[in-house]
Design a protein around this motif. Structure first.
Motif, PDB file in Angstrom:
ATOM      1  N   ARG A   1       0.541   8.864  -1.737  1.00  0.00           N
ATOM      2  CA  ARG A   1      -0.363   9.937  -2.334  1.00  0.00           C
ATOM      3  C   ARG A   1      -1.386  10.634  -1.242  1.00  0.00           C
ATOM      4  NH1 ARG A   1      -2.763   6.590  -6.108  1.00  0.00           N
ATOM      5  NH2 ARG A   1      -1.363   7.364  -7.634  1.00  0.00           N
TER       6      ARG A   1
ATOM      7  N   ASP B   1      -0.690   4.200  -2.144  1.00  0.00           N
ATOM      8  CA  ASP B   1      -1.681   4.853  -1.454  1.00  0.00           C
ATOM      9  C   ASP B   1      -1.286   6.013  -0.348  1.00  0.00           C
ATOM     10  OD1 ASP B   1      -3.406   3.544  -3.037  1.00  0.00           O
ATOM     11  OD2 ASP B   1      -3.830   1.835  -1.665  1.00  0.00           O
TER      12      ASP B   1
ATOM     13  N   ASN C   1       0.850  -1.145  -0.003  1.00  0.00           N
ATOM     14  CA  ASN C   1      -0.042  -0.037   0.001  1.00  0.00           C
ATOM     15  C   ASN C   1       0.911   1.305   0.021  1.00  0.00           C
ATOM     16  OD1 ASN C   1       0.889  -0.116   2.686  1.00  0.00           O
ATOM     17  ND2 ASN C   1      -0.969  -0.163   3.878  1.00  0.00           N
TER      18      ASN C   1
END
Length: 159
Positions: free
Chosen positions: A111, A108, A105
């Motif tokens: 971001r 993610d 991840n």
């Protein structure tokens, strides 16, 4: 408001001439640094020179134009570093997903962190602006905040 454009035009024109060169020179300065501490010495090189060399560089409007131009250069480099970080994260996530998909991840989290940082930077620089009330130093204070925070975040992502 038209008078602001007329007053800023000479400073902005002079800043723009050097700005294009600095946009190319900034990555070279950062790349040549041995480490993050040395790379941080690239912060303010353009704005300081611009403020000295620009005819109105010592005025509030001139300082603001110089600081904003440098902030723009750092922002361009920040976007390159962000894309590189996402590329690294995507590759690492693909590898991780083979064995531990629940930990894949990174994209993610990078971001989300960047979006939160942008909101923080914007709010923090609005605070720097607001602290000056109606004082004319609010413009350079905001530009200085934006330049410094963007430069430091660029070096964070690079690290």
């Amino acid at each position: 408001m038209k008078w602001i454009a007329l007053v800023l035009a000479p400073v902005a024109a002079q800043a723009d001439t050097t700005h294009d060169r600095f946009m190319d020179d900034l990555p070279t300065c950062v790349d040549a640094a041995a480490d993050r501490y040395e790379a941080s010495e690239c912060i303010s090189v353009y704005a300081d020179t611009c403020m000295i060399e620009a005819e109105d560089g010592q005025s509030n409007l001139g300082m603001t134009a110089c600081l904003n131009a440098e902030a723009d250069a750092w922002d361009k480099l920040l976007n390159q570093e962000y894309r590189a970080a996402l590329g690294w994260a995507e590759s690492a996530d693909q590898e991780e997903a083979k064995y531990f998909p629940e930990y894949a991840n990174r994209v993610d989290t990078i971001r989300a962190a960047q979006r939160a940082w942008i909101a923080f930077r914007d709010a923090n620089c609005e605070m720097a602006y607001g602290l000056w009330g109606s004082g004319s130093m609010r413009y350079p204070a905001h530009a200085l905040c934006r330049r410094d925070m963007t430069a430091k975040r660029t070096l964070d992502l690079r690290a």
